[in-house]
Design a protein around this motif. Structure first.
Motif, PDB file in Angstrom:
ATOM      1  N   GLU A  78      20.052  46.235  23.437  1.00  0.00           N
ATOM      2  CA  GLU A  78      19.613  45.067  24.092  1.00  0.00           C
ATOM      3  C   GLU A  78      18.987  43.898  23.082  1.00  0.00           C
ATOM      4  OE1 GLU A  78      17.395  45.351  27.527  1.00  0.00           O
ATOM      5  OE2 GLU A  78      18.062  47.531  27.803  1.00  0.00           O
ATOM      6  N   CYS A 118      23.769  48.274  29.394  1.00  0.00           N
ATOM      7  CA  CYS A 118      23.244  49.530  28.843  1.00  0.00           C
ATOM      8  C   CYS A 118      22.418  50.437  29.811  1.00  0.00           C
ATOM      9  CB  CYS A 118      22.165  49.163  27.708  1.00  0.00           C
ATOM     10  SG  CYS A 118      22.818  48.443  26.245  1.00  0.00           S
ATOM     11  N   GLY A 175      22.280  44.039  28.514  1.00  0.00           N
ATOM     12  CA  GLY A 175      20.902  44.997  29.031  1.00  0.00           C
ATOM     13  C   GLY A 175      21.467  45.471  30.238  1.00  0.00           C
TER      14      GLY A 175
END
Length: 241
Positions: A149, A168, A165
């Motif tokens: 991130e 992930c 983000g």
């Protein structure tokens, strides 16, 4: 006779405190999902979460809806909320998206990376290595996600960084469902992040892009599509202070 008006400040403060409390609960549940303390398929009962966090079911419902928008939680009619369990097709799509976005960002990161940025990335890589040495896979997963991130944010493109983000976080679910439970290393190989930093600090954006592609393909290639049974989590042990 002049009329007095109620001071709006207490109401505003109360509303702000409620929002901050919901944000904190959202972060607690999100972290528990990303770190695999809440497993895919685990039921998230509103009444139990309300009691654990000491807030109304309405507040919990708002948090769960927010998590559902990010695809970390699935809300089904008459069944309530549960931690999302990605399908095999969804897993492949998430990694394909990560490869396209993260690899594409590497040349820009290489051109913008400062010394302080590189130092931050090295520190995250070291924290991940230490977590793996300590056998703390939950922390290693969280730190690996944070590395990717932060790397995306260093491109200067906030929109794509936020997307990375979310990807992930979804990757964490995928690892929890399809990861090899017998492996000592969950997710990224620890030395890969050091090599990425080396390439980026050398200004080799194309090399970093190629390495990122190989890195993400290796993580995807380590997965085995064997789903475990859903479980009922002990919310008190996970969130209790």
């Amino acid at each position: 006779m002049a009329q007095t008006t109620a001071d709006p400040a207490p109401t505003k403060r109360k509303r702000q405190e409620g929002t901050e409390r919901e944000d904190a609960i959202y972060q607690s549940i999100s972290d528990a999902i990303v770190e695999h303390r809440l497993k895919p398929g685990a039921r998230l009962r509103e009444d139990a979460l309300s009691e654990v966090f000491g807030v109304s079911r309405t507040g919990i419902r708002k948090v769960l809806q927010r998590l559902a928008m990010e695809q970390l939680v699935t809300i089904a009619p008459r069944r309530g909320a549960s931690v999302s369990r990605p399908s095999a097709d969804e897993a492949r799509e998430v990694f394909a998206a990560r490869q396209m976005v993260e690899c594409g960002l590497m040349p820009e990161v290489a051109s913008r990376l400062s010394r302080s940025d590189a130092a931050e990335l090295r520190e995250l890589a070291q924290r991940e290595v230490q977590a793996l040495r300590d056998g703390n896979n939950s922390l290693a997963i969280r730190t690996s996600s944070e590395f990717h991130e932060r790397l995306a944010h260093m491109s200067g493109n906030k929109t794509l960084a936020e997307f990375v983000g979310r990807l992930c976080s979804r990757s964490s679910l995928i690892l929890a469902v399809y990861g090899n439970a017998s492996s000592e290393n969950v997710g990224c190989e620890s030395h890969d992040h050091d090599e990425l930093v080396r390439l980026l600090t050398a200004g080799d954006g194309e090399g970093a892009s190629a390495f990122m592609l190989a890195h993400l393909k290796a993580v995807e290639g380590s997965l085995s599509i064997v789903e475990g049974a859903a479980e009922v989590p002990d919310l008190y042990s996970i969130f209790g202070s």
